[in-house]
Design a protein around this motif. Sequence first.
Motif, PDB file in Angstrom:
ATOM      1  N   ALA A 158     -75.777 102.812 -42.738  1.00 16.10           N
ATOM      2  CA  ALA A 158     -75.485 104.435 -42.332  1.00 16.10           C
ATOM      3  C   ALA A 158     -74.704 104.553 -41.262  1.00 16.10           C
ATOM      4  N   SER A 159     -74.460 103.720 -40.444  1.00 16.68           N
ATOM      5  CA  SER A 159     -73.707 104.092 -39.208  1.00 16.68           C
ATOM      6  C   SER A 159     -72.196 103.637 -39.314  1.00 16.68           C
ATOM      7  N   GLY A 160     -71.865 103.204 -40.575  1.00 20.18           N
ATOM      8  CA  GLY A 160     -70.253 102.879 -40.469  1.00 20.18           C
ATOM      9  C   GLY A 160     -69.407 103.880 -41.123  1.00 20.18           C
ATOM     10  N   GLY A 161     -68.185 103.339 -41.383  1.00 19.95           N
ATOM     11  CA  GLY A 161     -67.248 104.544 -42.021  1.00 19.95           C
ATOM     12  C   GLY A 161     -67.982 105.183 -43.124  1.00 19.95           C
ATOM     13  N   VAL A 162     -68.069 104.161 -44.024  1.00 17.86           N
ATOM     14  CA  VAL A 162     -68.363 104.873 -45.543  1.00 17.86           C
ATOM     15  C   VAL A 162     -69.980 105.482 -45.159  1.00 17.86           C
ATOM     16  N   GLY A 163     -71.000 104.850 -44.321  1.00 22.77           N
ATOM     17  CA  GLY A 163     -72.263 105.304 -44.258  1.00 22.77           C
ATOM     18  C   GLY A 163     -72.327 106.637 -43.727  1.00 22.77           C
ATOM     19  N   CYS A 181     -79.897 101.661 -39.829  1.00 21.35           N
ATOM     20  CA  CYS A 181     -78.858 101.298 -39.156  1.00 21.35           C
ATOM     21  C   CYS A 181     -79.259 100.766 -37.743  1.00 21.35           C
ATOM     22  N   SER A 182     -78.778 100.189 -36.727  1.00 22.12           N
ATOM     23  CA  SER A 182     -79.331  99.455 -35.566  1.00 22.12           C
ATOM     24  C   SER A 182     -79.785 100.584 -34.626  1.00 22.12           C
ATOM     25  N   THR A 183     -80.493  99.961 -33.479  1.00 23.37           N
ATOM     26  CA  THR A 183     -81.096 100.840 -32.664  1.00 23.37           C
ATOM     27  C   THR A 183     -80.271 101.924 -32.054  1.00 23.37           C
ATOM     28  N   HIS A 184     -79.135 101.726 -31.449  1.00 25.31           N
ATOM     29  CA  HIS A 184     -78.377 102.534 -30.636  1.00 25.31           C
ATOM     30  C   HIS A 184     -77.480 103.575 -31.606  1.00 25.31           C
ATOM     31  N   LYS A 185     -77.923 103.470 -32.884  1.00 25.41           N
ATOM     32  CA  LYS A 185     -77.198 104.544 -33.803  1.00 25.41           C
ATOM     33  C   LYS A 185     -78.503 105.307 -34.598  1.00 25.41           C
ATOM     34  N   VAL A 186     -79.438 105.044 -34.010  1.00 29.49           N
ATOM     35  CA  VAL A 186     -80.542 105.971 -34.926  1.00 29.49           C
ATOM     36  C   VAL A 186     -80.249 107.431 -34.266  1.00 29.49           C
ATOM     37  N   ASP A 199     -84.615 101.556 -38.242  1.00 28.11           N
ATOM     38  CA  ASP A 199     -83.913 100.559 -37.537  1.00 28.11           C
ATOM     39  C   ASP A 199     -84.109  99.178 -37.807  1.00 28.11           C
ATOM     40  N   TYR A 200     -82.901  98.726 -38.288  1.00 26.88           N
ATOM     41  CA  TYR A 200     -83.176  97.309 -39.125  1.00 26.88           C
ATOM     42  C   TYR A 200     -83.256  96.117 -38.065  1.00 26.88           C
ATOM     43  N   THR A 201     -83.259  96.462 -36.727  1.00 25.39           N
ATOM     44  CA  THR A 201     -83.496  95.245 -35.849  1.00 25.39           C
ATOM     45  C   THR A 201     -84.958  95.408 -35.583  1.00 25.39           C
ATOM     46  N   LEU A 239     -74.126  98.368 -54.857  1.00 28.76           N
ATOM     47  CA  LEU A 239     -73.636  97.417 -54.054  1.00 28.76           C
ATOM     48  C   LEU A 239     -72.286  97.951 -53.716  1.00 28.76           C
ATOM     49  N   VAL A 240     -72.176  98.506 -52.520  1.00 29.60           N
ATOM     50  CA  VAL A 240     -70.727  99.170 -52.109  1.00 29.60           C
ATOM     51  C   VAL A 240     -70.256  98.039 -51.141  1.00 29.60           C
ATOM     52  N   GLY A 241     -70.735  97.508 -49.961  1.00 30.74           N
ATOM     53  CA  GLY A 241     -70.350  96.694 -49.295  1.00 30.74           C
ATOM     54  C   GLY A 241     -70.093  95.130 -49.817  1.00 30.74           C
ATOM     55  N   TRP A 242     -69.110  94.552 -49.082  1.00 31.67           N
ATOM     56  CA  TRP A 242     -68.961  93.261 -49.615  1.00 31.67           C
ATOM     57  C   TRP A 242     -69.896  92.175 -49.240  1.00 31.67           C
ATOM     58  N   GLY A 243     -70.828  91.578 -49.877  1.00 29.43           N
ATOM     59  CA  GLY A 243     -71.602  90.434 -49.033  1.00 29.43           C
ATOM     60  C   GLY A 243     -71.110  88.979 -49.470  1.00 29.43           C
ATOM     61  N   PHE A 266     -72.229  97.694 -59.018  1.00 29.51           N
ATOM     62  CA  PHE A 266     -71.255  97.678 -58.068  1.00 29.51           C
ATOM     63  C   PHE A 266     -70.107  98.408 -58.598  1.00 29.51           C
ATOM     64  N   PHE A 267     -69.204  98.770 -57.456  1.00 34.18           N
ATOM     65  CA  PHE A 267     -67.915  99.488 -58.175  1.00 34.18           C
ATOM     66  C   PHE A 267     -67.012  99.430 -56.954  1.00 34.18           C
ATOM     67  N   THR A 268     -65.820  99.688 -57.450  1.00 32.06           N
ATOM     68  CA  THR A 268     -64.638 100.073 -56.562  1.00 32.06           C
ATOM     69  C   THR A 268     -64.104 101.259 -56.507  1.00 32.06           C
ATOM     70  N   ALA A 269     -63.995 102.053 -55.323  1.00 29.28           N
ATOM     71  CA  ALA A 269     -63.633 103.616 -55.373  1.00 29.28           C
ATOM     72  C   ALA A 269     -62.128 103.640 -55.988  1.00 29.28           C
ATOM     73  N   LYS A 270     -61.880 104.666 -56.917  1.00 30.88           N
ATOM     74  CA  LYS A 270     -60.438 104.747 -57.194  1.00 30.88           C
ATOM     75  C   LYS A 270     -60.128 106.270 -56.562  1.00 30.88           C
ATOM     76  N   GLY A 311     -67.326  94.682 -37.327  1.00 33.39           N
ATOM     77  CA  GLY A 311     -68.473  95.082 -38.000  1.00 33.39           C
ATOM     78  C   GLY A 311     -69.690  96.034 -37.785  1.00 33.39           C
ATOM     79  N   HIS A 312     -69.319  96.569 -36.392  1.00 33.70           N
ATOM     80  CA  HIS A 312     -70.109  97.368 -35.783  1.00 33.70           C
ATOM     81  C   HIS A 312     -69.696  98.750 -35.506  1.00 33.70           C
ATOM     82  N   ALA A 313     -68.743  99.239 -36.106  1.00 34.22           N
ATOM     83  CA  ALA A 313     -68.187 100.469 -35.858  1.00 34.22           C
ATOM     84  C   ALA A 313     -69.049 101.578 -35.998  1.00 34.22           C
ATOM     85  N   SER A 314     -69.120 102.736 -35.085  1.00 36.11           N
ATOM     86  CA  SER A 314     -70.191 103.785 -35.277  1.00 36.11           C
ATOM     87  C   SER A 314     -69.232 104.680 -35.907  1.00 36.11           C
TER      88      SER A 314
HETATM   89  N1  NAP Z   1     -66.780  99.505 -53.062  1.00 37.64           N
HETATM   90  C1  NAP Z   1     -65.693 100.183 -52.452  1.00 37.64           C
HETATM   91  O1  NAP Z   1     -64.752 100.797 -53.292  1.00 37.64           O
HETATM   92  C2  NAP Z   1     -65.572 100.055 -51.061  1.00 37.64           C
HETATM   93  C3  NAP Z   1     -64.710 100.914 -50.433  1.00 37.64           C
HETATM   94  C4  NAP Z   1     -64.679 100.964 -49.089  1.00 37.64           C
HETATM   95  C5  NAP Z   1     -65.492 100.028 -48.440  1.00 37.64           C
HETATM   96  N2  NAP Z   1     -66.134  99.017 -49.184  1.00 37.64           N
HETATM   97  C6  NAP Z   1     -66.876  98.229 -48.324  1.00 37.64           C
HETATM   98  O2  NAP Z   1     -68.108  98.714 -47.815  1.00 37.64           O
HETATM   99  C7  NAP Z   1     -68.381  98.028 -46.621  1.00 37.64           C
HETATM  100  C8  NAP Z   1     -68.656  99.129 -45.506  1.00 37.64           C
HETATM  101  O3  NAP Z   1     -67.497  99.726 -45.226  1.00 37.64           O
HETATM  102  P1  NAP Z   1     -67.263 100.544 -43.935  1.00 37.64           P
HETATM  103  O4  NAP Z   1     -65.964 101.008 -43.924  1.00 37.64           O
HETATM  104  O5  NAP Z   1     -68.349 101.613 -43.657  1.00 37.64           O
HETATM  105  O6  NAP Z   1     -67.304  99.331 -42.694  1.00 37.64           O
HETATM  106  P2  NAP Z   1     -67.975  99.460 -41.261  1.00 37.64           P
HETATM  107  O7  NAP Z   1     -67.380 100.775 -40.719  1.00 37.64           O
HETATM  108  O8  NAP Z   1     -67.375  98.171 -40.615  1.00 37.64           O
HETATM  109  O9  NAP Z   1     -69.425  99.851 -41.135  1.00 37.64           O
HETATM  110  C9  NAP Z   1     -70.198  98.549 -41.280  1.00 37.64           C
HETATM  111  C10 NAP Z   1     -71.622  98.906 -40.639  1.00 37.64           C
HETATM  112  O10 NAP Z   1     -72.704  98.154 -41.293  1.00 37.64           O
HETATM  113  C11 NAP Z   1     -73.684  98.349 -40.377  1.00 37.64           C
HETATM  114  N3  NAP Z   1     -74.482  96.762 -40.204  1.00 37.64           N
HETATM  115  C12 NAP Z   1     -73.868  95.677 -40.077  1.00 37.64           C
HETATM  116  N4  NAP Z   1     -75.117  94.840 -40.269  1.00 37.64           N
HETATM  117  C13 NAP Z   1     -76.118  95.673 -40.862  1.00 37.64           C
HETATM  118  C14 NAP Z   1     -77.427  95.184 -41.405  1.00 37.64           C
HETATM  119  N5  NAP Z   1     -77.976  93.962 -41.498  1.00 37.64           N
HETATM  120  N6  NAP Z   1     -78.165  96.289 -41.720  1.00 37.64           N
HETATM  121  C15 NAP Z   1     -77.765  97.705 -41.785  1.00 37.64           C
HETATM  122  N7  NAP Z   1     -76.573  98.132 -41.401  1.00 37.64           N
HETATM  123  C16 NAP Z   1     -75.648  96.814 -40.932  1.00 37.64           C
HETATM  124  C17 NAP Z   1     -73.055  98.204 -38.951  1.00 37.64           C
HETATM  125  O11 NAP Z   1     -73.616  99.030 -38.059  1.00 37.64           O
HETATM  126  P3  NAP Z   1     -74.563  98.473 -36.962  1.00 37.64           P
HETATM  127  O12 NAP Z   1     -73.588  98.464 -35.865  1.00 37.64           O
HETATM  128  O13 NAP Z   1     -75.719  99.358 -36.799  1.00 37.64           O
HETATM  129  O14 NAP Z   1     -75.229  97.039 -37.259  1.00 37.64           O
HETATM  130  C18 NAP Z   1     -71.648  99.051 -39.474  1.00 37.64           C
HETATM  131  O15 NAP Z   1     -71.785 100.479 -39.072  1.00 37.64           O
HETATM  132  C19 NAP Z   1     -67.584  96.977 -46.211  1.00 37.64           C
HETATM  133  O16 NAP Z   1     -67.891  95.709 -46.995  1.00 37.64           O
HETATM  134  C20 NAP Z   1     -66.228  97.387 -47.159  1.00 37.64           C
HETATM  135  O17 NAP Z   1     -65.394  96.376 -47.475  1.00 37.64           O
HETATM  136  C21 NAP Z   1     -66.167  99.040 -50.238  1.00 37.64           C
END
Ligand code: NAP
Length: 328
Positions: A158-163, A181-186, A199-201, A239-243, A266-270, A311-314
Motif C-alpha cells: 500500500a505504500s508503493g507507487g501503485v499502492g 505496509c512497513s512500520t514507517h509508512k503506517v 504492519d507486515y514487519t 496478482l499485480v506485482g511481479w513475484g 493476474f493482469f497487465t494494465a493497458k 523496492g521501498h519507495a514511499s
Molecule cells: N500488472 C501491471 O500492469 C503492473 C503495472 C505497474 C506495476 N506493476 C508491478 O506492481 C509492483 C508494484 O509496483 P510499484 O510501482 O508500486 O512499485 P514500488 O513503488 O517499488 O512499490 C513497492 C512497494 O512494495 C512494498 N513492499 C515491499 N515488500 C513488501 C512486503 N513484504 N509486504 C508488503 N509491502 C511490501 C514497499 O513498501 P515498504 O517499503 O513498506 O516495504 C514498496 O512501497 C511491481 O512488481 C511492478 O512491477 C504491475
Amino acid sequence: MQAYIRQKYGGPEVLSLGKFHKPSPKPDQLLVKVKAVSVNPLDWHGLRGTPYLIRLSMGLFKPKNSFLGADVSGIVEEVGSAITNFKPGDEVYGEINESGAGSFAEYVCVRQDFWAKKPANISHEEAAAAPIAALTAIQGLRDHGGLKAGQKVLINGASGGVGTYAVQIAKAMGAHVTAVCSTHKVDQANKLGADEVVDYTKSDLSTLNAKFDLIFDGVGNCEAKIAKRLLKPGGTCLLVGWGGFKHMAKFVLANVLVGKKWNLTFFTAKMNLDDLAYLSELLSSGKIKSIIDKQYAFEQLPQAVAYQEDGHASGKVIVTVNKPEHSS
Ligand SMILES: NC(=O)c1ccc[n+]([C@@H]2O[C@H](COP(=O)([O-])OP(=O)(O)OC[C@H]3O[C@@H](n4cnc5c(N)ncnc54)[C@H](OP(=O)(O)O)[C@@H]3O)[C@@H](O)[C@H]2O)c1
C-alpha cells in the motif's frame, strides 16, 4: 536535446546522457517538451532485460530501443498536420508507447492516442507520477477485481507507487480498505484513508483474522494458500506485482485447483483514453493525489532509477527534466 540511452542491458550505470537532434513530429504526432517523468519498475525491468522472457520482444542480446522511460508530463511544442485534439502550449500528460522513443529525454514525439490535458490544479511532477501506477490501480480494482462500494479489499504494497493510488481509489469507490505496509509508512496509509493498516514487519498476513472480497497484491508475495484463507467465497486475489516465475507458476496451478470457489488472477494494465479521462477527473477533483517520495534532477536520473529499483519507495519517484525558466 539531451536524452538518456543505453546500448546494452544492465543496471543504472549503463545509462548515458547523449546529445541528439530534437525530433520532428510525424503527421499523427505531438512534439512534447518534457517537464517531468516518473520512474516505474517497468523502467528498470526494461533496463536490465529481466525477467529474461521480455527479451523476446525487447531484443535477445541487446535492447532494440536505446531510449527508455514511459510516464511523462510536459508541454506541446509542435503538432503534426493530422492532430486535432492538441495545440502548441497545451500542458499534457500520458504514457509513451512507441518504439524508438522514451521519456528520459528533453523532448519526445508521441501519438495522441494515450495523452490527455494535464489537470490545471496539479504540477507536472504530480501528473507524471500517475499514468502507469494510477491506471494499474483503477483497472485492477474496478475491472479485474470487480470491487464494489461496501466491499472489503486488502491492498498489499500500500505504500508503493501503485499502492498509494490503490488505497485512495478503493476509498473513492466506497470500499473498506485494509492496507499492508512497513512500520514507517503506517502513518501515510492512514492519511490516505485506509480503514485499517497492517504492519507486515510485525504481523504475518497468514495470521490476519478477517475476510476480504478482494486481495490486491501490489507486491507479488501473497501465497495462494494465504489468499484462500483470507478470501470470502467467490472473492478474488489479483496478482499485480511481479513475484517471479516460481510464485506465478504456483499461483496459476492453485487457480486450477481451487476451481470456481475463489478467483486467483493476474493482469497487465493497458493505457486507454477513457481511463485516462477518469484519472484526470479523480486528480482534478482532489479525490486522489499523487504521493511523491523523492524528486531528482535530470542529471541524477540513474540515481532515481536505482532508488526505485531498491523496492521501498514511499509513493512515486520523479525526475524533473526541463525546469521552469525562472528556476534554471
Ligand atoms: N500488472 C501491471 O500492469 C503492473 C503495472 C505497474 C506495476 N506493476 C508491478 O506492481 C509492483 C508494484 O509496483 P510499484 O510501482 O508500486 O512499485 P514500488 O513503488 O517499488 O512499490 C513497492 C512497494 O512494495 C512494498 N513492499 C515491499 N515488500 C513488501 C512486503 N513484504 N509486504 C508488503 N509491502 C511490501 C514497499 O513498501 P515498504 O517499503 O513498506 O516495504 C514498496 O512501497 C511491481 O512488481 C511492478 O512491477 C504491475
